[in-house]
Design a protein around this motif. Structure first.
Motif, short mmCIF file in Angstrom:
data_model
loop_
_atom_site.label_atom_id
_atom_site.label_comp_id
_atom_site.label_asym_id
_atom_site.label_seq_id
_atom_site.Cartn_x
_atom_site.Cartn_y
_atom_site.Cartn_z
N ARG A 27 0.85 -1.19 0.00
CA ARG A 27 0.00 0.00 0.00
C ARG A 27 0.89 1.24 0.00
O ARG A 27 1.72 1.42 0.88
N LEU A 28 0.69 2.10 -0.99
CA LEU A 28 1.45 3.33 -1.11
C LEU A 28 0.77 4.49 -0.40
O LEU A 28 1.44 5.36 0.16
N ALA A 29 -0.56 4.52 -0.47
CA ALA A 29 -1.32 5.61 0.15
C ALA A 29 -2.75 5.15 0.38
O ALA A 29 -3.22 4.19 -0.23
N GLU A 30 -3.43 5.86 1.28
CA GLU A 30 -4.84 5.59 1.54
C GLU A 30 -5.49 6.88 1.99
O GLU A 30 -4.82 7.83 2.39
N GLY A 31 -6.82 6.91 1.92
CA GLY A 31 -7.53 8.11 2.37
C GLY A 31 -9.03 7.91 2.27
O GLY A 31 -9.51 6.84 1.93
N ALA A 32 -9.73 9.00 2.57
CA ALA A 32 -11.19 8.94 2.55
C ALA A 32 -11.79 10.33 2.47
O ALA A 32 -11.18 11.31 2.88
N VAL A 33 -12.99 10.36 1.94
CA VAL A 33 -13.88 11.52 2.05
C VAL A 33 -15.03 11.01 2.90
O VAL A 33 -15.71 10.06 2.52
N GLU A 34 -15.21 11.60 4.07
CA GLU A 34 -16.21 11.11 5.03
C GLU A 34 -17.34 12.12 5.20
O GLU A 34 -17.15 13.31 5.00
N ALA A 35 -18.49 11.63 5.59
CA ALA A 35 -19.69 12.44 5.85
C ALA A 35 -20.11 13.21 4.60
O ALA A 35 -20.37 14.40 4.64
N ILE A 36 -20.21 12.49 3.48
CA ILE A 36 -20.66 13.09 2.22
C ILE A 36 -22.11 13.53 2.39
O ILE A 36 -22.93 12.81 2.97
N ALA A 37 -22.43 14.72 1.89
CA ALA A 37 -23.77 15.31 1.94
C ALA A 37 -24.23 15.57 3.38
O ALA A 37 -25.42 15.59 3.66
N GLN A 38 -23.29 15.75 4.28
CA GLN A 38 -23.59 16.04 5.68
C GLN A 38 -22.70 17.17 6.17
O GLN A 38 -21.64 17.42 5.60
N ASP A 39 -23.11 17.82 7.23
CA ASP A 39 -22.24 18.80 7.87
C ASP A 39 -21.07 18.06 8.51
O ASP A 39 -21.20 16.91 8.94
N LEU A 45 -5.76 12.10 3.70
CA LEU A 45 -4.86 11.33 2.85
C LEU A 45 -3.62 11.00 3.64
O LEU A 45 -3.03 11.86 4.29
N ARG A 46 -3.24 9.72 3.62
CA ARG A 46 -2.07 9.25 4.35
C ARG A 46 -1.15 8.50 3.38
O ARG A 46 -1.58 7.58 2.69
N VAL A 53 -0.62 13.24 5.07
CA VAL A 53 -0.28 14.27 4.08
C VAL A 53 -1.29 15.41 4.18
O VAL A 53 -0.93 16.58 4.09
N SER A 54 -2.57 15.06 4.37
CA SER A 54 -3.62 16.06 4.46
C SER A 54 -4.73 15.54 5.35
O SER A 54 -5.07 14.36 5.31
N ASP A 55 -5.31 16.42 6.14
CA ASP A 55 -6.46 16.08 6.98
C ASP A 55 -7.20 17.38 7.22
O ASP A 55 -6.71 18.26 7.93
N ARG A 56 -8.36 17.52 6.58
CA ARG A 56 -9.08 18.78 6.69
C ARG A 56 -10.58 18.57 6.64
O ARG A 56 -11.06 17.57 6.13
N MET A 57 -11.29 19.54 7.16
CA MET A 57 -12.74 19.55 7.06
C MET A 57 -13.08 19.92 5.62
O MET A 57 -12.49 20.83 5.04
N GLN A 58 -14.01 19.18 5.02
CA GLN A 58 -14.36 19.41 3.61
C GLN A 58 -15.80 19.00 3.39
O GLN A 58 -16.15 17.84 3.57
N THR A 59 -16.65 19.94 3.01
CA THR A 59 -18.03 19.63 2.70
C THR A 59 -18.10 19.15 1.26
O THR A 59 -17.57 19.79 0.35
N VAL A 60 -18.76 18.00 1.05
CA VAL A 60 -18.91 17.41 -0.29
C VAL A 60 -20.39 17.14 -0.50
O VAL A 60 -21.03 16.50 0.33
N ALA A 61 -20.91 17.62 -1.62
CA ALA A 61 -22.36 17.58 -1.87
C ALA A 61 -22.93 16.18 -2.07
O ALA A 61 -24.01 15.87 -1.58
N ASP A 62 -22.20 15.32 -2.80
CA ASP A 62 -22.73 13.98 -3.11
C ASP A 62 -21.57 13.07 -3.50
O ASP A 62 -20.44 13.55 -3.70
N PRO A 63 -21.80 11.76 -3.64
CA PRO A 63 -20.72 10.84 -3.97
C PRO A 63 -20.02 11.18 -5.29
O PRO A 63 -18.80 11.02 -5.39
#
Length: 67
Positions: A27-39, A45-46, A53-63
């Motif tokens: 495994r070279l890298a892994e990550g996620a977008v969590e709580a899609i379409a939610q506050d 990203l690790r 590498v990155s860890d931030r709050m990010q609002t995403v409208a849909d999948p």
């Protein structure tokens, strides 16, 4: 190097990992977008080599937007 990107997409999250498949699978890298379409959404990203590498709050409208 042969690399493979694996995606796991659900209604509220997208998880991903990048693998080097030459020889043993590494495994070279892994990550996620969590709580899609939610506050309170989160994007992280690790890297296997460097850790977080990155860890931030990010609002995403849909999948589809998460991709």
């Amino acid at each position: 190097m042969t690399t493979v990107l694996v995606l796991n997409i659900g209604s509220s999250s997208l998880k991903f990992a990048l693998f080097d498949c030459a020889g043993e699978q590494t495994r070279l890298a892994e990550g996620a977008v969590e709580a899609i379409a939610q506050d309170g959404g989160r994007l992280w990203l690790r890297s296997a080599a460097d850790g977080v590498v990155s860890d931030r709050m990010q609002t995403v409208a849909d999948p589809a937007a998460a991709i």
